[in-house]
Design a protein around this motif. Sequence first.
Motif, PDB file in Angstrom:
ATOM      1  N   GLY A  69       0.798  -1.205   0.000  1.00 14.51           N
ATOM      2  CA  GLY A  69       0.000   0.000   0.000  1.00 14.51           C
ATOM      3  C   GLY A  69       0.836   1.263   0.000  1.00 14.51           C
ATOM      4  O   GLY A  69       2.013   1.253   0.374  1.00 14.51           O
ATOM      5  N   CYS A  70       0.223   2.358  -0.416  1.00 17.61           N
ATOM      6  CA  CYS A  70       0.939   3.632  -0.487  1.00 17.61           C
ATOM      7  C   CYS A  70      -0.080   4.759  -0.610  1.00 17.61           C
ATOM      8  O   CYS A  70      -1.083   4.617  -1.322  1.00 17.61           O
ATOM      9  N   VAL A  71       0.159   5.853   0.101  1.00 19.19           N
ATOM     10  CA  VAL A  71      -0.649   7.061  -0.073  1.00 19.19           C
ATOM     11  C   VAL A  71      -0.011   7.893  -1.177  1.00 19.19           C
ATOM     12  O   VAL A  71       1.183   8.192  -1.113  1.00 19.19           O
ATOM     13  N   VAL A  72      -0.791   8.243  -2.181  1.00 19.36           N
ATOM     14  CA  VAL A  72      -0.302   9.063  -3.293  1.00 19.36           C
ATOM     15  C   VAL A  72      -0.886  10.461  -3.124  1.00 19.36           C
ATOM     16  O   VAL A  72      -2.111  10.631  -3.111  1.00 19.36           O
ATOM     17  N   ILE A  73      -0.034  11.465  -2.947  1.00 18.64           N
ATOM     18  CA  ILE A  73      -0.516  12.838  -2.776  1.00 18.64           C
ATOM     19  C   ILE A  73      -0.170  13.664  -4.011  1.00 18.64           C
ATOM     20  O   ILE A  73       0.919  13.540  -4.569  1.00 18.64           O
ATOM     21  N   ILE A  74      -1.126  14.489  -4.438  1.00 15.37           N
ATOM     22  CA  ILE A  74      -1.003  15.207  -5.700  1.00 15.37           C
ATOM     23  C   ILE A  74      -1.509  16.634  -5.542  1.00 15.37           C
ATOM     24  O   ILE A  74      -2.512  16.868  -4.852  1.00 15.37           O
ATOM     25  N   ASN A  75      -0.856  17.591  -6.173  1.00 12.64           N
ATOM     26  CA  ASN A  75      -1.431  18.933  -6.279  1.00 12.64           C
ATOM     27  C   ASN A  75      -2.624  18.871  -7.232  1.00 12.64           C
ATOM     28  O   ASN A  75      -2.780  17.902  -7.984  1.00 12.64           O
ATOM     29  N   HIS A  76      -3.481  19.883  -7.194  1.00 11.48           N
ATOM     30  CA  HIS A  76      -4.750  19.784  -7.922  1.00 11.48           C
ATOM     31  C   HIS A  76      -5.027  21.064  -8.695  1.00 11.48           C
ATOM     32  O   HIS A  76      -5.363  22.092  -8.108  1.00 11.48           O
ATOM     33  N   VAL A  77      -4.897  20.997 -10.037  1.00 13.65           N
ATOM     34  CA  VAL A  77      -5.100  22.182 -10.868  1.00 13.65           C
ATOM     35  C   VAL A  77      -6.140  21.973 -11.963  1.00 13.65           C
ATOM     36  O   VAL A  77      -6.497  22.922 -12.663  1.00 13.65           O
ATOM     37  N   SER A  78      -6.631  20.730 -12.136  1.00 16.67           N
ATOM     38  CA  SER A  78      -7.532  20.435 -13.248  1.00 16.67           C
ATOM     39  C   SER A  78      -8.489  19.313 -12.888  1.00 16.67           C
ATOM     40  O   SER A  78      -8.173  18.440 -12.073  1.00 16.67           O
ATOM     41  N   TYR A  79      -9.654  19.308 -13.547  1.00 10.74           N
ATOM     42  CA  TYR A  79     -10.607  18.214 -13.362  1.00 10.74           C
ATOM     43  C   TYR A  79     -10.071  16.894 -13.936  1.00 10.74           C
ATOM     44  O   TYR A  79     -10.603  15.831 -13.619  1.00 10.74           O
ATOM     45  N   LEU A  80      -9.043  16.960 -14.760  1.00  6.38           N
ATOM     46  CA  LEU A  80      -8.479  15.751 -15.373  1.00  6.38           C
ATOM     47  C   LEU A  80      -7.322  15.154 -14.580  1.00  6.38           C
ATOM     48  O   LEU A  80      -6.749  14.151 -14.995  1.00  6.38           O
ATOM     49  N   ASP A  81      -6.980  15.752 -13.448  1.00  7.28           N
ATOM     50  CA  ASP A  81      -5.813  15.275 -12.691  1.00  7.28           C
ATOM     51  C   ASP A  81      -5.959  13.812 -12.280  1.00  7.28           C
ATOM     52  O   ASP A  81      -4.982  13.055 -12.299  1.00  7.28           O
ATOM     53  N   PHE A  82      -7.176  13.404 -11.906  1.00  5.25           N
ATOM     54  CA  PHE A  82      -7.399  12.005 -11.523  1.00  5.25           C
ATOM     55  C   PHE A  82      -6.895  11.056 -12.613  1.00  5.25           C
ATOM     56  O   PHE A  82      -6.119  10.137 -12.344  1.00  5.25           O
ATOM     57  N   ALA A  83      -7.369  11.290 -13.827  1.00  8.84           N
ATOM     58  CA  ALA A  83      -7.058  10.379 -14.925  1.00  8.84           C
ATOM     59  C   ALA A  83      -5.594  10.466 -15.353  1.00  8.84           C
ATOM     60  O   ALA A  83      -4.947   9.447 -15.618  1.00  8.84           O
ATOM     61  N   LEU A  84      -5.054  11.678 -15.412  1.00  6.87           N
ATOM     62  CA  LEU A  84      -3.687  11.844 -15.883  1.00  6.87           C
ATOM     63  C   LEU A  84      -2.663  11.297 -14.889  1.00  6.87           C
ATOM     64  O   LEU A  84      -1.694  10.639 -15.279  1.00  6.87           O
ATOM     65  N   VAL A  85      -2.887  11.535 -13.602  1.00  4.44           N
ATOM     66  CA  VAL A  85      -1.927  11.098 -12.595  1.00  4.44           C
ATOM     67  C   VAL A  85      -1.861   9.570 -12.515  1.00  4.44           C
ATOM     68  O   VAL A  85      -0.840   9.008 -12.116  1.00  4.44           O
ATOM     69  N   GLY A  86      -2.919   8.903 -12.920  1.00  2.00           N
ATOM     70  CA  GLY A  86      -2.899   7.444 -12.893  1.00  2.00           C
ATOM     71  C   GLY A  86      -1.963   6.813 -13.912  1.00  2.00           C
ATOM     72  O   GLY A  86      -1.638   5.620 -13.800  1.00  2.00           O
ATOM     73  N   LEU A 142      -5.383   0.829   2.342  1.00  2.00           N
ATOM     74  CA  LEU A 142      -3.916   0.872   2.405  1.00  2.00           C
ATOM     75  C   LEU A 142      -3.361  -0.398   3.042  1.00  2.00           C
ATOM     76  O   LEU A 142      -2.379  -0.969   2.555  1.00  2.00           O
ATOM     77  N   ARG A 143      -3.984  -0.838   4.109  1.00  2.00           N
ATOM     78  CA  ARG A 143      -3.531  -2.058   4.779  1.00  2.00           C
ATOM     79  C   ARG A 143      -3.714  -3.289   3.903  1.00  2.00           C
ATOM     80  O   ARG A 143      -2.994  -4.281   4.055  1.00  2.00           O
ATOM     81  N   ALA A 144      -4.664  -3.196   2.977  1.00  2.00           N
ATOM     82  CA  ALA A 144      -4.899  -4.308   2.051  1.00  2.00           C
ATOM     83  C   ALA A 144      -3.959  -4.260   0.853  1.00  2.00           C
ATOM     84  O   ALA A 144      -4.063  -5.097  -0.056  1.00  2.00           O
ATOM     85  N   GLY A 145      -3.035  -3.289   0.836  1.00  2.00           N
ATOM     86  CA  GLY A 145      -2.051  -3.215  -0.242  1.00  2.00           C
ATOM     87  C   GLY A 145      -2.432  -2.321  -1.395  1.00  2.00           C
ATOM     88  O   GLY A 145      -1.803  -2.357  -2.457  1.00  2.00           O
ATOM     89  N   GLU A 146      -3.456  -1.478  -1.212  1.00  2.00           N
ATOM     90  CA  GLU A 146      -3.905  -0.590  -2.281  1.00  2.00           C
ATOM     91  C   GLU A 146      -3.126   0.719  -2.278  1.00  2.00           C
ATOM     92  O   GLU A 146      -2.570   1.136  -1.256  1.00  2.00           O
ATOM     93  N   PHE A 147      -3.140   1.400  -3.437  1.00  2.00           N
ATOM     94  CA  PHE A 147      -2.705   2.786  -3.532  1.00  2.00           C
ATOM     95  C   PHE A 147      -3.932   3.669  -3.332  1.00  2.00           C
ATOM     96  O   PHE A 147      -4.959   3.464  -3.987  1.00  2.00           O
ATOM     97  N   VAL A 148      -3.837   4.644  -2.441  1.00  2.00           N
ATOM     98  CA  VAL A 148      -4.929   5.585  -2.210  1.00  2.00           C
ATOM     99  C   VAL A 148      -4.471   6.978  -2.620  1.00  2.00           C
ATOM    100  O   VAL A 148      -3.477   7.490  -2.096  1.00  2.00           O
ATOM    101  N   GLY A 149      -5.183   7.576  -3.578  1.00  2.00           N
ATOM    102  CA  GLY A 149      -4.827   8.899  -4.067  1.00  2.00           C
ATOM    103  C   GLY A 149      -5.534   9.995  -3.297  1.00  2.00           C
ATOM    104  O   GLY A 149      -6.746   9.946  -3.094  1.00  2.00           O
ATOM    105  N   VAL A 150      -4.767  10.992  -2.864  1.00  2.00           N
ATOM    106  CA  VAL A 150      -5.295  12.090  -2.055  1.00  2.00           C
ATOM    107  C   VAL A 150      -4.843  13.421  -2.649  1.00  2.00           C
ATOM    108  O   VAL A 150      -3.672  13.583  -3.018  1.00  2.00           O
ATOM    109  N   PHE A 151      -5.778  14.362  -2.735  1.00  2.00           N
ATOM    110  CA  PHE A 151      -5.446  15.743  -3.086  1.00  2.00           C
ATOM    111  C   PHE A 151      -5.475  16.529  -1.777  1.00  2.00           C
ATOM    112  O   PHE A 151      -6.543  16.993  -1.342  1.00  2.00           O
TER     113      PHE A 151
END
Length: 248
Positions: A37-54, A107-116
């Motif tokens: 698992g891992c927490v992914v933190i991202i800055n947020h400037v566009s409605y497309l950030d979800f799709a592009l950051v993936g 996260l404990r189950a080994g997932e990546f969780v994306g956070v803005f």
Amino acid sequence: MAELVYKPVIRFALGFFKALDLKIDVRGQEHVPTTGGCVVIINHVSYLDFALVGIPFWRSHRRLVRFMAKHDVFSHPIAGPLMRGMRHIPVDRSSGSGSYHHAVAALRAGEFVGVFPESTLSRSFCLQPFKTGAARMAVEANVPVLPVAIWGSQRILAKGRPRNFRAARGTPVSIIVGEPIPPTELTPAAAGTKLLSDAVLKLLTDAQRDYPPPPPGESPWWLPAHLGGSAPASETAAREQAESRDKK
């Protein structure tokens, strides 16, 4: 569990970005953990950030990111079923404990969780103050945090701007993945959050520095004021956002 929704959505998004001829530059993909698992933190400037950051996560061992998003999105007749099918995590801002525990379990189950961590789109295109949730959930789940910066996506679909995909054709988009930050460096939460904000800011500054300059004759509305653009200053954007919330 089979990903009957997420994978087709990814293929559609990649096809859409290809049709727009986006110039997507990914750096630091080697920092994406292959397991766990891992927490992914991202800055947020566009409605497309979800799709592009993936993109770097999909390219790297086909890892998927479960993004935390406001509850309203899950109520949308089209976006809602897709968000639930991709097992993203709804956030009810009036009662965030449920979404927090949902994220920690993932996260404990080994997932990546994306956070803005800014908790909103930045109309100034500058980094806004971070909430402490990302640091706290990483510590509780005992997983690292991966800082990511995205730049250029605001030229495609930004808050308060008219949608014009034709004008967005060929837009450069920079995505930089930083080195993982271990949970041991994130306590106390306030200090850990400052560390995460500094990490994302450094990546964002690098992306802005290396980004192509505006084409001749183009008004750089997508550049923040301190870089010579006409985006509203951070203080102005924050005041307008607060006024907008008060009217609801």
